[in-house]
Every structure is written in structure tokens, then in C-alpha cells.
Design a protein around this motif. Structure first.
Motif, mmCIF file in Angstrom:
data_model
loop_
_atom_site.group_PDB
_atom_site.id
_atom_site.type_symbol
_atom_site.label_atom_id
_atom_site.label_comp_id
_atom_site.label_asym_id
_atom_site.label_seq_id
_atom_site.Cartn_x
_atom_site.Cartn_y
_atom_site.Cartn_z
ATOM 1 N N LYS A 102 40.986 -33.489 -14.085
ATOM 2 C CA LYS A 102 41.978 -34.355 -13.464
ATOM 3 C C LYS A 102 41.353 -35.708 -13.172
ATOM 4 C CE LYS A 102 44.288 -30.456 -11.209
ATOM 5 N NZ LYS A 102 44.711 -29.852 -9.914
ATOM 6 N N THR A 103 42.189 -36.680 -12.879
ATOM 7 C CA THR A 103 41.703 -38.016 -12.550
ATOM 8 C C THR A 103 40.748 -37.973 -11.367
ATOM 9 O OG1 THR A 103 43.757 -39.008 -13.376
ATOM 10 C CG2 THR A 103 42.397 -40.371 -11.923
ATOM 11 N N SER A 104 41.040 -37.103 -10.402
ATOM 12 C CA SER A 104 40.175 -36.992 -9.221
ATOM 13 C C SER A 104 38.775 -36.514 -9.590
ATOM 14 C CB SER A 104 40.800 -36.047 -8.197
ATOM 15 O OG SER A 104 41.011 -34.757 -8.760
ATOM 16 N N ASP A 105 38.653 -35.691 -10.639
ATOM 17 C CA ASP A 105 37.330 -35.244 -11.094
ATOM 18 C C ASP A 105 36.522 -36.432 -11.607
ATOM 19 O OD1 ASP A 105 37.888 -32.495 -10.635
ATOM 20 O OD2 ASP A 105 38.954 -32.384 -12.546
ATOM 21 N N VAL A 106 37.199 -37.305 -12.345
ATOM 22 C CA VAL A 106 36.532 -38.479 -12.923
ATOM 23 C C VAL A 106 36.118 -39.456 -11.833
ATOM 24 C CG1 VAL A 106 36.799 -40.442 -14.486
ATOM 25 C CG2 VAL A 106 37.802 -38.236 -15.078
ATOM 26 N N THR A 107 37.032 -39.744 -10.929
ATOM 27 C CA THR A 107 36.712 -40.702 -9.867
ATOM 28 C C THR A 107 35.617 -40.159 -8.944
ATOM 29 O OG1 THR A 107 38.576 -39.849 -8.545
ATOM 30 C CG2 THR A 107 38.981 -41.794 -9.906
ATOM 31 N N SER A 108 35.602 -38.857 -8.740
ATOM 32 C CA SER A 108 34.549 -38.250 -7.900
ATOM 33 C C SER A 108 33.189 -38.392 -8.568
ATOM 34 C CB SER A 108 34.849 -36.775 -7.643
ATOM 35 O OG SER A 108 36.000 -36.625 -6.858
ATOM 36 N N ALA A 109 33.151 -38.170 -9.890
ATOM 37 C CA ALA A 109 31.888 -38.305 -10.621
ATOM 38 C C ALA A 109 31.375 -39.740 -10.554
ATOM 39 C CB ALA A 109 32.087 -37.892 -12.078
ATOM 40 N N LEU A 110 32.265 -40.689 -10.693
ATOM 41 C CA LEU A 110 31.872 -42.103 -10.632
ATOM 42 C C LEU A 110 31.488 -42.513 -9.209
ATOM 43 C CD1 LEU A 110 34.587 -43.625 -12.995
ATOM 44 C CD2 LEU A 110 32.134 -43.452 -13.453
ATOM 45 N N ARG A 111 32.134 -41.905 -8.234
ATOM 46 C CA ARG A 111 31.859 -42.257 -6.834
ATOM 47 C C ARG A 111 30.428 -41.881 -6.441
ATOM 48 N NH1 ARG A 111 35.912 -39.631 -4.521
ATOM 49 N NH2 ARG A 111 37.381 -41.253 -5.176
ATOM 50 N N THR A 112 29.873 -40.859 -7.077
ATOM 51 C CA THR A 112 28.485 -40.491 -6.779
ATOM 52 C C THR A 112 27.512 -41.593 -7.195
ATOM 53 O OG1 THR A 112 28.193 -39.381 -8.927
ATOM 54 C CG2 THR A 112 29.009 -38.046 -7.098
ATOM 55 N N LEU A 113 27.981 -42.480 -8.087
ATOM 56 C CA LEU A 113 27.161 -43.620 -8.522
ATOM 57 C C LEU A 113 27.579 -44.903 -7.811
ATOM 58 C CD1 LEU A 113 27.249 -42.954 -12.393
ATOM 59 C CD2 LEU A 113 25.536 -42.196 -10.733
ATOM 60 N N GLN A 114 28.387 -44.741 -6.768
ATOM 61 C CA GLN A 114 28.899 -45.885 -6.012
ATOM 62 C C GLN A 114 29.791 -46.768 -6.887
ATOM 63 O OE1 GLN A 114 28.253 -45.957 -2.644
ATOM 64 N NE2 GLN A 114 27.229 -44.010 -3.121
ATOM 65 N N ILE A 115 30.475 -46.140 -7.833
ATOM 66 C CA ILE A 115 31.400 -46.859 -8.709
ATOM 67 C C ILE A 115 32.823 -46.478 -8.328
ATOM 68 C CG2 ILE A 115 32.236 -47.145 -11.081
ATOM 69 C CD1 ILE A 115 29.412 -46.543 -12.041
ATOM 70 N N ARG A 116 33.626 -47.495 -8.021
ATOM 71 C CA ARG A 116 35.027 -47.261 -7.677
ATOM 72 C C ARG A 116 35.914 -48.005 -8.660
ATOM 73 N NH1 ARG A 116 35.680 -44.759 -2.831
ATOM 74 N NH2 ARG A 116 33.830 -44.635 -1.504
ATOM 75 N N LEU A 117 36.884 -47.306 -9.206
ATOM 76 C CA LEU A 117 37.805 -47.914 -10.157
ATOM 77 C C LEU A 117 38.970 -48.565 -9.419
ATOM 78 C CD1 LEU A 117 37.982 -45.060 -12.824
ATOM 79 C CD2 LEU A 117 36.553 -47.109 -12.860
ATOM 80 N N THR A 118 39.357 -49.746 -9.887
ATOM 81 C CA THR A 118 40.480 -50.461 -9.262
ATOM 82 C C THR A 118 41.782 -49.698 -9.465
ATOM 83 O OG1 THR A 118 39.387 -52.569 -9.698
ATOM 84 C CG2 THR A 118 41.732 -52.651 -9.167
ATOM 85 N N ASN A 119 41.984 -49.186 -10.696
ATOM 86 C CA ASN A 119 43.197 -48.441 -11.002
ATOM 87 C C ASN A 119 42.860 -47.335 -12.004
ATOM 88 O OD1 ASN A 119 45.737 -47.505 -11.876
ATOM 89 N ND2 ASN A 119 46.694 -49.502 -11.557
#
Length: 265
Positions: free
Chosen positions: A212-229
Motif C-alpha cells: 500500500k502507499t503507506s508501506d512506501v511512505t513508511s519506508a521512505l520516512r525511515t530515511l527522513q524522506i517525505r513525499l509532497t503527494n
């Protein structure tokens, strides 16, 4: 009065028994099924989209559903569902399948199929998903768990053949590359759509299928990366053909999506 038909073609053997009238009425459908099986049997190279294993390699062997059922020692409806799922996944070039796909294969297994199997198919699939034998990937689609698929391919292809190649192009080993390096290698530092794809690819290699999208954003968040949209990033990757939705909220990486990612250690 009953009649019996036995057809043997190469490694395939078909046994059918029933009334003479029934055989006459169903003979055309029976021969159509046999024709389809022979088309599979005559293929020389089968490419498997075994997505959860990494890059798939070509298999210099293919089996019809009756041969698959024989090798898996099918005894009942549950066994035939599993054999059909294996046939579709390993030899049928499909990463996911529907109950109709399963039923089509099951009916083609003329030596094993019973009409009661069709009647109970949906209940059987539900039980098998609860037992972890099948994955419900949403949208009416199912898949085989990676460990299950590997075990089945070992039985069906043996040690000399594999659809799960450990030798990736250019000696690439996706699981050994951290996500942060994957983003850098592909030049996605300033590309949010690319970051989304890289994270999706990374999660796929970790066995998160579908995601799910939340899986992707969670993986990126561990690298301090946040997607705008994140939703927009997903949709743009879908438009490019890199990601495919399997339900309203879940998706997988396509072959083109995997090919778009480069890894160099």
C-alpha cells in the motif's frame, strides 16, 4: 451404457469415462481442452513473472496441468486447486490469477477433475487463503506465497531448473542494496516519483507483495524522506507502466518497473 476414452500424447495421458451420449456431447469441449494443453506442452521457453523472487529467468521446460497434477500427487479438490495455481504461476506467465483462471486449469485436468470441485471452488479458495496456502491480493486476484512457490518449482522442475535465479544481471543482488543507495544510484535524490518507485521496488525484494502507499511512505520516512503527494507519485508510476494496481488500495511493481531500476554495487 458407459464408455471410456484413453488418449496418450507424449508425457500427457487423458482418461475419460462416462455415458456414450455425454461423451458425444462433450467431445468437442474435451478436444479443445486437449488442444490447449498441447499448446502449452509444445512451448520451448517459458518466462515466469515470479515477482517476489527477483528477476525471473527463462525455463527450458514446461508441463501441462495433468503432468503437474501427477507430480504433485493430486488426490482431492484442494490438491487440484494448488496444482492449478502452480501451473499458472510457474508455466503460465501470470503473477496473479482469478478463480476463473483456476477453474479453467482444473477443468483441463481431465484425469483429476470432478464437477463438485467447481461447485466448492470459492469455499476452497477461502479456506486456502485462511491457511496461508494462497494469498488474496485483492480485486478478485490470488497468488502463491513465495515460499510455497519455491517449493512447488523444486518439485516440478527439479534442482537443474529454476525460475528463481540468484544470478541477477551484472551480478546484481537487490536485497543487499539499501534503499538510500538505491535512490542515489538511480539519481532520484530530487525526483519524488523516482523515490516512490525505488521504495516500491525495494519493498518488493523484501517480500512486501502487494503493498500500500503507506508501506512506501513508511519506508521512505525511515530515511527522513517525505513525499509532497504520495498518491500523485503512485499515479504517475502507474501511467508509466511501472506499477500496477491489484485492488483499490494495493499495487505491485511491473516488469517494466523493475527494468527501470538500476543497481551497481
Amino acid at each position: 451404457m458407459t464408455a471410456k476414452i484413453i488418449l496418450k500424447m507424449g508425457d500427457l495421458e487423458f482418461n475419460f469415462e462416462g455415458s456414450e451420449n455425454f461423451i458425444k456431447e462433450e467431445l468437442v469441449e474435451l478436444m479443445t481442452s486437449i488442444k490447449g494443453l498441447l499448446e502449452y506442452e509444445n512451448k520451448k521457453i517459458v518466462k515466469s513473472n515470479a515477482f517476489a523472487s527477483g528477476a525471473a529467468s527463462s525455463v527450458q521446460q514446461t508441463l501441462g496441468i495433468n503432468s503437474v497434477a501427477q507430480k504433485l500427487k493430486v488426490k482431492d479438490g484442494k490438491d487440484l486447486v494448488l496444482a492449478s495455481a502452480a501451473k499458472i504461476s510457474i508455466f503460465g506467465e501470470k503473477i496473479k490469477f482469478t478463480s476463473k483462471d483456476l477453474l479453467l486449469e482444473m477443468r483441463s485436468a481431465v484425469s483429476y477433475f470432478k464437477e463438485s470441485y467447481a461447485t466448492n471452488l470459492n469455499r476452497q479458495i477461502n479456506r486456502m487463503t485462511k491457511e496461508g496456502i494462497l494469498n488474496d491480493v485483492g480485486g478478485g486476484y490470488y497468488s502463491l506465497p513465495i515460499d510455497q512457490l519455491k517449493g512447488l518449482q523444486e518439485i516440478l522442475l527439479g534442482g537443474d531448473h529454476t525460475i528463481f535465479s540468484d544470478d541477477k544481471p551484472q551480478d546484481i543482488k537487490p536485497l543487499s542494496v539499501p534503499l538510500v543507495k538505491l535512490i542515489k544510484i538511480n539519481g532520484f535524490e530530487s525526483n519524488q516519483v523516482g523515490k516512490f518507485l525505488a521504495a516500491t521496488y525495494f519493498l518488493t525484494k523484501k517480500g512486501v507483495i502487494p503493498m500500500k502507499t503507506s508501506d512506501v511512505t513508511s519506508a521512505l520516512r525511515t530515511l527522513q524522506i517525505r513525499l509532497t503527494n504520495a498518491t500523485e507519485c503512485l499515479n504517475k508510476n502507474i501511467k508509466k507502466g511501472y506499477i500496477e494496481k491489484v485492488s483499490s488500495h494495493e499495487f505491485i511493481v511491473t516488469d517494466d518497473g523493475e527494468a527501470a531500476i538500476r543497481i551497481k554495487e
